[in-house]
Scaffold this motif. Structure first.
Motif, mmCIF file in Angstrom:
data_model
loop_
_atom_site.group_PDB
_atom_site.id
_atom_site.type_symbol
_atom_site.label_atom_id
_atom_site.label_comp_id
_atom_site.label_asym_id
_atom_site.label_seq_id
_atom_site.Cartn_x
_atom_site.Cartn_y
_atom_site.Cartn_z
ATOM 1 N N GLU A 131 11.268 7.041 7.903
ATOM 2 C CA GLU A 131 9.964 7.705 7.903
ATOM 3 C C GLU A 131 8.802 6.763 7.583
ATOM 4 N N ASP A 132 8.982 5.864 6.608
ATOM 5 C CA ASP A 132 7.885 4.942 6.277
ATOM 6 C C ASP A 132 7.810 3.793 7.279
ATOM 7 N N ARG A 133 8.946 3.220 7.582
ATOM 8 C CA ARG A 133 8.933 2.028 8.444
ATOM 9 C C ARG A 133 8.233 2.275 9.775
ATOM 10 N N LEU B 219 4.752 12.733 4.452
ATOM 11 C CA LEU B 219 5.596 11.919 5.329
ATOM 12 C C LEU B 219 7.086 12.181 5.138
ATOM 13 N N HIS B 220 7.444 12.701 3.978
ATOM 14 C CA HIS B 220 8.869 12.823 3.672
ATOM 15 C C HIS B 220 9.233 14.281 3.392
ATOM 16 N N PRO B 221 9.589 15.035 4.433
ATOM 17 C CA PRO B 221 9.895 16.445 4.224
ATOM 18 C C PRO B 221 11.018 16.649 3.208
ATOM 19 N N SER C 30 1.236 9.241 -2.901
ATOM 20 C CA SER C 30 0.689 10.538 -2.499
ATOM 21 C C SER C 30 1.111 10.882 -1.070
ATOM 22 N N HIS C 31 1.643 9.880 -0.344
ATOM 23 C CA HIS C 31 2.054 10.161 1.039
ATOM 24 C C HIS C 31 3.359 10.956 1.096
ATOM 25 N N VAL C 32 4.056 11.032 -0.032
ATOM 26 C CA VAL C 32 5.395 11.638 -0.004
ATOM 27 C C VAL C 32 5.348 13.074 0.522
ATOM 28 N N ASP D 294 0.837 -1.204 0.000
ATOM 29 C CA ASP D 294 0.000 0.000 0.000
ATOM 30 C C ASP D 294 0.873 1.256 0.000
ATOM 31 N N ASN D 295 1.890 1.213 0.836
ATOM 32 C CA ASN D 295 2.780 2.366 0.979
ATOM 33 C C ASN D 295 3.481 2.698 -0.330
ATOM 34 N N LEU D 296 3.971 1.653 -1.010
ATOM 35 C CA LEU D 296 4.774 1.892 -2.209
ATOM 36 C C LEU D 296 3.918 2.197 -3.438
HETATM 37 FE FE LIG Z 1 7.465 6.696 1.544
#
Ligand SMILES: [Fe+2]
Ligand code: FES
Length: 373
Positions: free
Chosen positions: A314-316, A189-191, A184-186, A178-180
């Motif tokens: 950040e994702d883990r 979640l990822h500054p 759109s989460h970038v 789901d994450n990969l």
């Molecule tokens: Fe990510």
């Protein structure tokens, strides 16, 4: 509970949880190739990994051929990886039984040396292809290497170098998918990777058979910090990010940037492979590879250094928090509260669940034909 007195071995490798899990019904696709290791990880010293709840030991014979055997000696169940490789066989570190490539016992140093008739372990088909070592966890006679999805871009060491690694994530592999598949989460979640204010102008999900693409474009956008390594920071262009998914969880990411209006194929493109192998229902091996130009040592170093940092940092944690907040049965309830960006993940789940259901039905029909109740 970890085994005691592990000499020089990493005791975390010998966590016994899989022994109790192995016979539990699970929801894994078995007739499938899974990434098992990067080829350089497997040598003459046995390597222990758990795939789909099964403890496996990997090692190479004298000819350099990789071998995968169940990591449980049939005598007293010691992990075979606790032993040593002797020529083309592995010797159990407890009473010395040896097992060859096909899992049959080849040597018994005890008593008259007779080989007990049931002294064998399961062996698993392996293939080295596209720069990875793959394992087949299903029926061996169906292990056709043509079934490995195409990762041609990773299979030519004369043209490309690979930055590779593995992260173990404490979450079900479908959460990682789901994450990969939903990038759109970038922005949230990822500054360090987020866009510079340019919206996604176009999003598309495509499906061809069992393959699903999650595709997005930002037109006339300024490069994010990651892309600035390849593109001038103040020059706008068209960015794309396309993830291809094949069951069970094998993904190819193409991120690129080109002159405004240019086709994706004309854009600068960076390819990476994201291969997920379930360890247990609640943990996943995440094998990643970034393709770099052969000899581009600086690029390789950078890819190694930062390629997966954002995921690990950040994702883990997010994935592990999700898992902690979730019972296994609830995984399918994630179909609630869907966003537009979930379209690809839902398609991928449907394809996967269909494959798993077909496999379960075939196994049931086979068992029924044999009169098993
Ligand atoms: Fe990510
Ligand atoms: S436990 Fe392996 S030989 Fe005894």
């Amino acid at each position: 509970m970890a085994l005691g007195n592990l000499k020089n071995r990493d005791s975390t490798l010998y966590n016994c949880r899989e022994v109790t899990l192995e016979n539990r019904p699970d929801n894994f696709l078995r007739d499938s190739w899974y990434a098992a290791a990067w080829p350089g990880e497997v040598g003459q010293a046995p390597l222990r990994r758990i795939f789909l709840n099964r403890p496996i030991t990997l090692f190479r014979d004298r000819a350099g051929q990789a071998i995968a055997l169940s990591d449980r000696c049939p005598h007293r169940l010691l992990p075979l990886s606790y032993g040593t490789v002797k020529g083309d066989a592995i010797q159990c570190g407890y009473h010395g039984l040896q097992f060859g490539r096909d899992g049959l016992c080849t040597h018994n140093p005890q008593g008259d040396g007779m080989i007990p008739h049931n002294a064998r372990v399961q062996s698993f088909p392996l293939a080295e292809k596209y720069g990875a070592l793959w394992i087949w966890m299903g029926a061996p006679d169906r292990a056709d290497t043509e079934l490995i999805p195409e990762f041609q871009a990773f299979g030519d060491p004369s043209r490309y170098a690979l930055a590779t690694g593995r992260i173990v994530v404490g979450a079900n592999y479908q959460l990682v998918t789901d994450n990969l598949l939903d990038l759109s989460h970038v922005d949230y979640l990822h500054p360090g990777l987020k866009s510079r204010g340019d919206p996604i102008n176009r999003r598309e999900v495509r499906q061809d058979g069992n393959t699903v693409w999650s595709m997005s474009w930002r037109y006339g956008a300024l490069p994010n910090t990651s892309m600035q390594r390849f593109w001038p920071a103040d020059k706008a262009g068209d960015m794309h990010a396309h993830m291809r998914w094949d069951p069970p969880a094998l993904m190819l990411l193409d991120v690129g940037m080109g002159e405004p209006g240019c086709a994706d194929s004309a854009a600068f493109s960076r390819l990476s492979a994201h291969l997920l192998t379930p360890e247990t229902e609640t943990s996943t091996h995440y094998f990643w590879a970034f393709r770099c130009a052969a000899g581009a040592s600086e690029e390789l170093k950078t890819a190694n250094g930062i390629g997966i940092q954002a995921f690990a940092n950040e994702d883990r944690p997010v994935l592990e928090l999700q898992q902690a907040n979730l019972g296994l049965a609830e995984l399918r309830l994630l179909d609630r509260g869907l966003l537009a960006s979930d379209a690809a993940t839902i398609r991928a789940r449907r394809v996967l669940q269909q494959r798993i259901s077909h496999e379960a039905l075939a196994a049931w029909q086979h068992a029924t034909s044999l009169g098993v109740k």
